[in-house]
Motif scaffolding. Structure first.
Motif, PDB file in Angstrom:
ATOM      1  N   LEU A   1      10.287  23.885 -27.910  1.00 26.22           N
ATOM      2  CA  LEU A   1       9.633  23.509 -26.798  1.00 26.22           C
ATOM      3  C   LEU A   1       8.259  23.976 -26.676  1.00 26.22           C
ATOM      4  O   LEU A   1       7.769  24.835 -27.153  1.00 26.22           O
ATOM      5  N   PHE A   2       7.302  22.892 -26.509  1.00 28.27           N
ATOM      6  CA  PHE A   2       5.785  23.200 -26.171  1.00 28.27           C
ATOM      7  C   PHE A   2       5.482  23.505 -24.791  1.00 28.27           C
ATOM      8  O   PHE A   2       5.708  22.426 -24.014  1.00 28.27           O
ATOM      9  N   VAL A   3       5.189  24.676 -24.329  1.00 26.70           N
ATOM     10  CA  VAL A   3       4.981  24.841 -22.986  1.00 26.70           C
ATOM     11  C   VAL A   3       3.458  25.144 -22.756  1.00 26.70           C
ATOM     12  O   VAL A   3       2.859  25.865 -23.503  1.00 26.70           O
ATOM     13  N   ALA A   4       2.751  24.426 -21.735  1.00 25.23           N
ATOM     14  CA  ALA A   4       1.385  24.785 -21.402  1.00 25.23           C
ATOM     15  C   ALA A   4       1.225  25.604 -20.335  1.00 25.23           C
ATOM     16  O   ALA A   4       2.271  25.378 -19.352  1.00 25.23           O
ATOM     17  N   LEU A   5       0.597  26.730 -20.266  1.00 20.59           N
ATOM     18  CA  LEU A   5       0.057  27.336 -19.200  1.00 20.59           C
ATOM     19  C   LEU A   5      -1.280  26.902 -18.426  1.00 20.59           C
ATOM     20  O   LEU A   5      -2.107  26.833 -19.200  1.00 20.59           O
ATOM     21  N   SER A   6      -0.933  26.898 -16.976  1.00 21.26           N
ATOM     22  CA  SER A   6      -2.384  26.429 -16.498  1.00 21.26           C
ATOM     23  C   SER A   6      -2.277  26.683 -14.828  1.00 21.26           C
ATOM     24  O   SER A   6      -1.571  26.951 -14.243  1.00 21.26           O
ATOM     25  N   TYR A   7      -3.671  26.641 -14.671  1.00 19.91           N
ATOM     26  CA  TYR A   7      -3.983  26.736 -13.082  1.00 19.91           C
ATOM     27  C   TYR A   7      -3.722  25.324 -12.336  1.00 19.91           C
ATOM     28  O   TYR A   7      -3.746  24.091 -13.395  1.00 19.91           O
ATOM     29  N   SER A   8      -3.339  25.121 -11.280  1.00 24.12           N
ATOM     30  CA  SER A   8      -3.152  23.815 -10.741  1.00 24.12           C
ATOM     31  C   SER A   8      -4.586  23.053 -10.835  1.00 24.12           C
ATOM     32  O   SER A   8      -4.262  21.851 -11.214  1.00 24.12           O
ATOM     33  N   GLU A   9      -5.447  23.618 -10.968  1.00 25.31           N
ATOM     34  CA  GLU A   9      -6.792  22.507 -10.923  1.00 25.31           C
ATOM     35  C   GLU A   9      -6.953  22.273 -12.407  1.00 25.31           C
ATOM     36  O   GLU A   9      -7.676  21.324 -12.563  1.00 25.31           O
ATOM     37  N   GLN A  10      -6.226  22.554 -13.612  1.00 24.53           N
ATOM     38  CA  GLN A  10      -6.184  22.096 -14.754  1.00 24.53           C
ATOM     39  C   GLN A  10      -5.233  20.947 -14.961  1.00 24.53           C
ATOM     40  O   GLN A  10      -5.259  20.191 -16.135  1.00 24.53           O
ATOM     41  N   ILE A  11      -4.321  20.627 -13.891  1.00 22.25           N
ATOM     42  CA  ILE A  11      -3.602  19.573 -14.294  1.00 22.25           C
ATOM     43  C   ILE A  11      -4.053  18.602 -13.394  1.00 22.25           C
ATOM     44  O   ILE A  11      -4.425  18.150 -12.378  1.00 22.25           O
TER      45      ILE A  11
ATOM     46  N   VAL B   1       3.623  25.152 -17.052  1.00 21.38           N
ATOM     47  CA  VAL B   1       4.018  26.257 -15.997  1.00 21.38           C
ATOM     48  C   VAL B   1       2.471  26.453 -15.452  1.00 21.38           C
ATOM     49  O   VAL B   1       1.697  26.796 -15.845  1.00 21.38           O
ATOM     50  N   SER B   2       2.753  26.376 -14.189  1.00 20.87           N
ATOM     51  CA  SER B   2       1.478  26.562 -13.205  1.00 20.87           C
ATOM     52  C   SER B   2       1.859  27.517 -12.188  1.00 20.87           C
ATOM     53  O   SER B   2       3.124  27.900 -11.950  1.00 20.87           O
ATOM     54  N   PRO B   3       0.935  28.000 -11.149  1.00 18.82           N
ATOM     55  CA  PRO B   3       1.491  28.665  -9.914  1.00 18.82           C
ATOM     56  C   PRO B   3       2.473  27.909  -8.969  1.00 18.82           C
ATOM     57  O   PRO B   3       3.446  28.781  -8.429  1.00 18.82           O
ATOM     58  N   ALA B   4       2.431  26.691  -9.203  1.00 16.92           N
ATOM     59  CA  ALA B   4       3.490  25.825  -8.598  1.00 16.92           C
ATOM     60  C   ALA B   4       4.841  25.962  -9.073  1.00 16.92           C
ATOM     61  O   ALA B   4       5.503  25.473  -8.137  1.00 16.92           O
ATOM     62  N   GLY B   5       4.981  26.261 -10.413  1.00 15.88           N
ATOM     63  CA  GLY B   5       6.169  26.511 -10.946  1.00 15.88           C
ATOM     64  C   GLY B   5       6.232  25.798 -12.055  1.00 15.88           C
ATOM     65  O   GLY B   5       5.284  25.466 -12.912  1.00 15.88           O
ATOM     66  N   VAL B   6       7.624  25.390 -12.482  1.00 16.30           N
ATOM     67  CA  VAL B   6       7.670  24.820 -13.918  1.00 16.30           C
ATOM     68  C   VAL B   6       7.838  23.306 -13.499  1.00 16.30           C
ATOM     69  O   VAL B   6       8.493  23.001 -12.816  1.00 16.30           O
ATOM     70  N   ILE B   7       7.187  22.684 -14.582  1.00 11.09           N
ATOM     71  CA  ILE B   7       7.412  21.054 -14.589  1.00 11.09           C
ATOM     72  C   ILE B   7       7.751  20.532 -15.835  1.00 11.09           C
ATOM     73  O   ILE B   7       7.001  20.628 -16.812  1.00 11.09           O
ATOM     74  N   PRO B   8       9.323  20.402 -15.958  1.00  6.13           N
ATOM     75  CA  PRO B   8       9.664  19.914 -17.103  1.00  6.13           C
ATOM     76  C   PRO B   8       9.002  18.434 -17.331  1.00  6.13           C
ATOM     77  O   PRO B   8       9.046  17.545 -16.500  1.00  6.13           O
TER      78      PRO B   8
END
Length: 188
Positions: A142-152, A171-178
């Protein structure tokens, strides 16, 4: 020859769009209110436990998103020698598959597009690893990106080329988005 020139012009336009978007995202991140950054960074992030007995997943306990995102290059590109003085294993030479890659980036969208820093290093590495996993008949990681909400960002904003590798989950502060089917299967 016209097709080749047209393809080159199209790529040049995409690269120009990416440069402009990188500039915008960097400004947004620099302008983030430190208290907002702290609030988003204060949450705990846990990687779901894999129930497969054959999995050789290394767990990473992340207590602050802020520290993780700011220092993701250190996590992803550690020194070749670990704290005990042992040489770290090169994943391209490993005898066992990697389950998950944590990826940095400047921006992402919910369809899996990732805007990196512009060097193409991660895309090249990930494509090579995908080829290796396929050749060895391993399950793709799995390729998982780490971000702040502002980066989405909104879908359709991040341009992609054929050499760009999409992420499976955010993966953001809001949680995991598959995003991908693989992420939906493995994160549920």
């Amino acid at each position: 020859m016209a097709t080749s020139g047209g393809h080159s012009d199209e790529l040049d336009a995409i690269f120009k769009q990416k440069r402009l978007l990188r500039t915008q995202v960097r400004k947004t991140l620099k302008a983030m209110d430190p208290s907002l950054r702290s609030h988003q960074g204060g949450r705990k992030l846990y990687v779901p436990r894999v129930e497969d007995k054959n999995s050789h997943m290394r767990m990473l306990n992340i207590s602050r998103m802020d520290d993780l995102i700011a220092n993701s290059m250190d996590i992803l590109e550690p020194d070749p020698i670990d704290a005990e003085g042992n040489e770290r294993e090169d994943v391209m030479q490993a005898n066992e598959p990697v389950d998950l890659f944590l990826l940095p980036g400047l921006a992402f969208d919910k369809s899996g597009k990732r805007l990196g820093r512009g060097g193409g290093y991660y895309d090249n590495f990930l494509k090579n690893y995908q080829d290796l996993a396929k050749a060895r008949n391993w399950e793709q990681p799995l390729f998982v990106a780490l971000s702040y909400s502002e980066q989405i960002l909104d879908e359709g904003v991040i341009p992609m080329t054929s050499s760009d590798v999409p992420v499976d989950a955010l993966v953001s502060p809001a949680g995991v988005i598959p995003i991908s089917a693989a992420a939906l299967d493995r994160c549920s």
